[in-house]
Design an enzyme around this catalytic site. Sequence first.
Site, PDB file in Angstrom:
ATOM      1  N   SER A 224      67.166  57.928  31.807  1.00 24.22           N
ATOM      2  CA  SER A 224      66.654  57.344  30.562  1.00 24.22           C
ATOM      3  C   SER A 224      67.147  55.915  30.416  1.00 24.22           C
ATOM      4  CB  SER A 224      67.126  58.156  29.353  1.00 24.22           C
ATOM      5  OG  SER A 224      68.496  57.888  29.073  1.00 24.22           O
ATOM      6  N   ASP A 225      66.376  55.102  29.690  1.00 22.44           N
ATOM      7  CA  ASP A 225      66.945  53.843  29.230  1.00 22.44           C
ATOM      8  C   ASP A 225      68.038  54.188  28.221  1.00 22.44           C
ATOM      9  OD1 ASP A 225      67.471  51.173  28.793  1.00 22.44           O
ATOM     10  OD2 ASP A 225      65.370  50.622  28.540  1.00 22.44           O
ATOM     11  N   TRP A 226      68.931  53.241  27.981  1.00 22.67           N
ATOM     12  CA  TRP A 226      70.114  53.523  27.166  1.00 22.67           C
ATOM     13  C   TRP A 226      69.690  53.854  25.727  1.00 22.67           C
ATOM     14  CZ3 TRP A 226      70.930  53.464  31.820  1.00 22.67           C
ATOM     15  CH2 TRP A 226      72.181  53.431  32.413  1.00 22.67           C
TER      16      TRP A 226
END
EC number: 3.2.1.21
Length: 832
Positions: A224-226
């Site tokens: 995932s992106d942060w």
Amino acid sequence: MMEHDVEDLINQLDISEKAMLLSGTDLWHTAAIPRLNIPSIRLSDGPNGIRGTSFFNSSPSACFPCGTALGATFDKKLLFEVGEYLAEEAKAKGVSVVLGPTVNIHRGPLNGRGFESFSEDSTLSGLAASYVILGLQSKNVQACIKHFVCNDMEDERNSVSIDVSQRALREVYLMPFQLACKYSNFKSLMTSYNKVNGEHVSQSRILLDNILRKEWEWKGTIISDWFGTYSLKKAIDAGLDLEMPGKPRFRNVNTIQHLVGSKELSESILDERAKNVLKLVKHSWQNTEAENHCELNNDSSCLREALKKFASQSIVLLKNKKKLLPLSRKGTFAVIGPNAKVCNYSGGGSANLKPYYTVSMYDGIAAKIDGVPEYALGCHNYLNLPNIANLLVNPRTGKHGYVAKFYLEPATSENRTLIDDYDLEDGVVRFYDYCNDKMKDGYFYIDIEGYLIPDEDAVYEFGISVFGTALLFIDDVLLIDNKTKQTPTNHTFEFGTIEERNSIYLKKGRKYNVRVEYGSAATYTLSTNLSPSTGGRYSIGCVKVIDPETEIDYAVRVAKSVDCVILCVGLTAEWETEGEDRKTMTLPSLSDKLVYSILQSNPNTVVVTQSGTPIEMPWISEAHTLLHIWYNGNELGNALANIIFGEQNPCGKLPITFPKKLKDNPAYLSFRSSRGHCVYGEDVFVGYKYYEAVEREVLFPFGYGLSYTTFELSNLYLKNCGERLRIDLEISNTGPMSGAEIIQVYISQIVRSVNRPVKELKEFSKVVLCPKETKLIRIELDIKYATSFYDELNEKWCSEEGEYNVLVGTSSKDIALTGKFTLPKTIHWTGL
């Protein structure tokens, strides 16, 4: 780790250990399982350099040219070399996985993160990414290609639904990932924040499972992106392997155990997710270090030369009508403009880092000439006030910067507990990863102190924005209160308040004490969905107030006093940054007026524009000499000087079209979120494909860039070799100087059953030639990729029978050679 097979390891893990593997332990590390000798691996930003593990007081790094700069090289060999050097930087910081490259598409000119991505063209983006990734992998460092998919603007990025046709999704936005998958087989991929057609990508079974895993048969790890995970079970079922960062919002070990125990979550799915994380660990084993690995300084003369080469070869010569360039070193020079002495080495946001060093345009030019060049600011171009650390003196060290003392109690307390003490050199500080064991519930307070000695009697403007609270004092008199009343910013990366400002008259030569009382994010008075454990941030600025007209008048006088002017204008990391899109294509403040004024004052003016995305140039007809540079990293100034004085022949090409005006661009009517949706109404007609389709004149076309020498293409020969199309041609350097040219191959279907672009870039090759030299060049195309469109009716790619034009040139507009080939039958296909 390498002694064990991933399947064997999975069979030895219990459910809680499998669950642990599915999320990070902090901002940058995966979970270790010591019982089975499974190490933690370290991830780090990013696309143009390796920051390491800290936003706060981070270790210095090499800053590489930004994505559009690398795209402008059109040079596969160089891009591979970029990957190799990035890998060495990663190893020095104990990093196993680099969060990049970025292959989102320049759909419009205003994307705040546009500078991170290579191009508006999917083929250039995909091939550029492939070679950077191959370079990284050659040194046993893994890439995490991003952001999958359609993260092409920052507006409401966590919630907006990108509504896009299946054809445009496939041909434009997924294609860079597809090409990189085919040619580099990247080992990890980062999902985007946004939704696509109503569903968040990080939990989209269609995108993650059906296309990525099944159709492309990709076996890597999806990250995932942060803070870009929005569910537990749905994301796991869809294929999201790793939630970042830790501690997780959703993937709590006890919750996962409960879901598996209650049969709400299949253990076989849990096994798949854990296996994919273990695969990434296994691929990274040669670079796996302990979590407390020391981050080493990798600066060297070899690295500096490489960075200078990368930057030099990205610079684009847009106009040289009077052959002013290259300049002689003789005579007198002035370097003028807001981008001259401030080195804008990087765009903003997570791509930004602390550089080993920087070389400004002014410094690079000054190093090449015998005397000292004159200088004038001309105008300001800041968004927030310039970094105060450049004006402050640390009372302890006597150097630029200030003292920062950390306490558990606020400044109003009598008995305070000192927990940290730093000498800092940056007025913009983020505490997202700051940690101290004595801290409770995220509360800490900082006393910031330095002194300022004005160089003239003047009004000085101070400003401070925070995620937290702050009071700013001059000689113990309160000047700015960003505590009792706070106003939120719309910025989604730099959380917190707007910049509160106030001015004060200061006397030349007097020492003024500047003090700030800062409270961490836990003291923030406005509502937020962020945890106080994020620590907060502050940005403190200060500038001497100038009269705009007086400053331009002074710049004009300086310009008239010298033989030649290098005028440096453009954008900065404030204007092009993660978290916020630009609102206009115009240059900031009075930049355009400054350009007009200097052009009228000195006929020997070289205009240098700097940005990572297109800008308007209303003065273009009056400028006969124009260079465009990007956020070119540590060596920015030296690279520019090499071009200006002829040590390097410019060979960069625009990887994006520069429209004349903002309203000309294809995304003009549908760039921002509107009630949670953004419709990609231009469909497959992105960038040059749109401008050519509607026959709209542009400022500078895609693929365009001049040289100090001239080239000629001739003797085109085509041969259909079944799955490949062989293209042979000759290229000659007809000018007086060694140089490089980019041969660009475009394909155009003659009779079309669907609406298609006039032509599409399908391959490119960089050729270096000595004066009067001729070379025979062979380029091969994958016919399937070169001719296909996505057939939405059959949900397959279609390579259609019929005749196709092959257009070979040096830009999308400058086509020198044409030929034809014929496909005897139509084929439909899927996969890679």
